[in-house]
Design an enzyme around this catalytic site. Structure first.
Site, mmCIF file in Angstrom:
data_model
loop_
_atom_site.group_PDB
_atom_site.id
_atom_site.type_symbol
_atom_site.label_atom_id
_atom_site.label_comp_id
_atom_site.label_asym_id
_atom_site.label_seq_id
_atom_site.Cartn_x
_atom_site.Cartn_y
_atom_site.Cartn_z
ATOM 1 N N ALA A 1 39.067 43.779 38.405
ATOM 2 C CA ALA A 1 40.545 43.502 37.953
ATOM 3 C C ALA A 1 40.496 42.780 36.758
ATOM 4 O O ALA A 1 39.514 41.803 36.283
ATOM 5 C CB ALA A 1 41.297 42.485 39.007
ATOM 6 N N ASP A 2 41.200 42.878 35.790
ATOM 7 C CA ASP A 2 41.541 42.132 34.404
ATOM 8 C C ASP A 2 42.421 40.880 34.662
ATOM 9 O O ASP A 2 42.265 40.092 34.180
ATOM 10 C CB ASP A 2 41.849 43.152 33.211
ATOM 11 C CG ASP A 2 40.619 43.980 32.779
ATOM 12 O OD1 ASP A 2 40.010 43.612 31.797
ATOM 13 O OD2 ASP A 2 40.627 44.971 33.471
ATOM 14 N N ARG A 3 43.335 41.333 35.545
ATOM 15 C CA ARG A 3 44.438 40.124 36.077
ATOM 16 C C ARG A 3 44.911 40.389 37.158
ATOM 17 O O ARG A 3 45.336 41.713 37.514
ATOM 18 C CB ARG A 3 45.348 39.959 34.908
ATOM 19 C CG ARG A 3 46.036 38.685 34.836
ATOM 20 C CD ARG A 3 47.508 38.531 33.842
ATOM 21 N NE ARG A 3 47.072 38.558 32.555
ATOM 22 C CZ ARG A 3 47.122 37.656 31.676
ATOM 23 N NH1 ARG A 3 47.812 36.512 32.185
ATOM 24 N NH2 ARG A 3 46.518 37.746 30.450
ATOM 25 N N ALA B 1 46.288 44.274 37.714
ATOM 26 C CA ALA B 1 45.961 44.733 36.319
ATOM 27 C C ALA B 1 44.537 45.340 36.111
ATOM 28 O O ALA B 1 43.594 44.405 36.471
ATOM 29 C CB ALA B 1 46.651 44.088 35.009
#
Length: 361
Positions: free
Chosen positions: A250-252, A260
């Protein structure tokens, strides 16, 4: 075969930082020096280094290096605080979708004033600030090992067949995306260490091919049994082969569990839901942004069209074709079985409550 050192995305010692240039992999293993915050910004923006945890550590350590070599230009603690704040805010702009850099920047900014209350000597103030920044390196590695252990345990306990597991992953979430070991790939590494892994399937991850270039590089190096597929093969794979879980990074992650991650994650989650396959996010809590309630609030980075229309400088598309190239997509929380963190595995609907409770301790 490369030695273990080549799998370190980041090499650091006091006053010196270099990163493995991931644009050159897998053909060449070249480390490039990062002597300033500006060097780090360019490396992050061009994706010479990528992966949300590695981005944050690279950014923070670049500031530590610049501070170390420019101590003489500061005459007050206030001037150090202003410089550090400005440079951290600049680093955040390098790749805005990944939250780890923002989280790291805020952690350091929040530390500046308490440190000045404790330490009045300018030289010692800078030294203690650098030590604080260096802790990001070891913390990330420890978090990744914990994520691997919690994730492997959860997936193994969910396996009713008592056979070794086939796991599908996407993009690159290993040693090259972190300080070491990895998040989603760390879970796969731990399953292998536990002798519970049959096969790691992974996508090539178009358009930037982080799977075929980077994940393949790591799996071959570690001799982990694996099979690469094209992104468009995932549905047939799930229908025809036993896939016991999908694990991605995950990036966020927002407060409600929306996530995201690299473009293509959303469609994997839909396919997993249809085929009744558990779908997990593996991410440190630094990737969780409780300030954003849902994924609708996340800004999706748009990447250059040439990433889709060419590979290694060779054109593969009709000249003049119009391109839409979002780097990430949002996977809704209702498609996610669990979010694997360094503190345990949480369901999306309990994530915010659990994290707020942990942060109060």
């Amino acid at each position: 075969m490369q030695d273990d050192q080549t799998l370190k995305a980041i090499r650091y010692q006091r006053g010196s930082l270099s990163i493995l240039d991931q644009l050159k992999l897998p053909d060449q293993s070249i480390y490039i020096p990062i002597n300033s915050v500006d060097d780090a910004w360019k490396a992050i923006h061009t994706m010479s280094i990528r992966g949300a945890p590695a981005i944050a550590v690279c950014g923070v350590l670049s500031l530590a290096v610049e501070l170390y070599h420019s101590q003489s230009k500061f005459d007050t603690i206030a001037s150090v605080q202003q410089f550090v704040t400005d440079q951290l805010n600049y680093l955040i702009t390098s790749r805005p979708t990944a939250v780890n850099m923002t989280e790291g920047a805020q952690t350091i900014i929040d530390y500046l004033i308490p440190l000045s209350n404790k330490q009045q000597d300018l030289s010692q103030y800078i030294n203690e600030l650098i030590v604080f920044m260096e802790q990001f390196l070891e913390r990330d590695l420890a978090d990744n090992h914990a994520i691997g252990q919690y994730g492997a345990k959860a997936i193994s306990e969910n396996n009713t067949s008592h056979k070794k597991l086939n796991i599908l992953t996407h993009c690159n979430t290993g040693s090259l995306a972190t300080v070491g070991f990895g998040t989603a790939l760390g879970v796969i590494r731990q399953l292998q260490a536990n002798d519970n892994l049959e096969l790691a399937y992974f996508t090539e991850t178009r358009p930037y091919n982080q799977g075929s270039r980077l994940t393949a590089y790591e799996l071959v190096h570690d001799r982990i049994p694996h099979t690469m597929i094209c992104d468009s093969m995932a549905g047939l794979l799930m229908r025809t082969q036993p896939i016991h879980a999908v694990v991605v990074g995950a990036d966020r992650v927002t407060a409600n569990g929306d996530t995201a991650n690299k473009i293509g994650t959303y469609q994997l989650a839909i396919l997993a839901k249809h085929h009744k396959i558990p779908f997990y996010i593996a991410a440190p809590t630094t990737s969780i942004d409780l300030n954003k309630k849902t994924g609708d609030e996340i800004v999706i980075e748009q990447r250059p069209s040439k990433e889709m229309t060419s590979i290694k400088g060779v054109n593969i598309a009709a000249e003049g074709v119009q391109v839409w190239n979002p780097s990430f997509d949002i996977t809704p929380a209702n498609l996610i079985t669990g979010i694997i963190t360094e503190h345990g595995v949480f369901k999306p609907d309990e994530l915010e409550e659990k994290l707020l409770s942990l942060r109060k301790k």
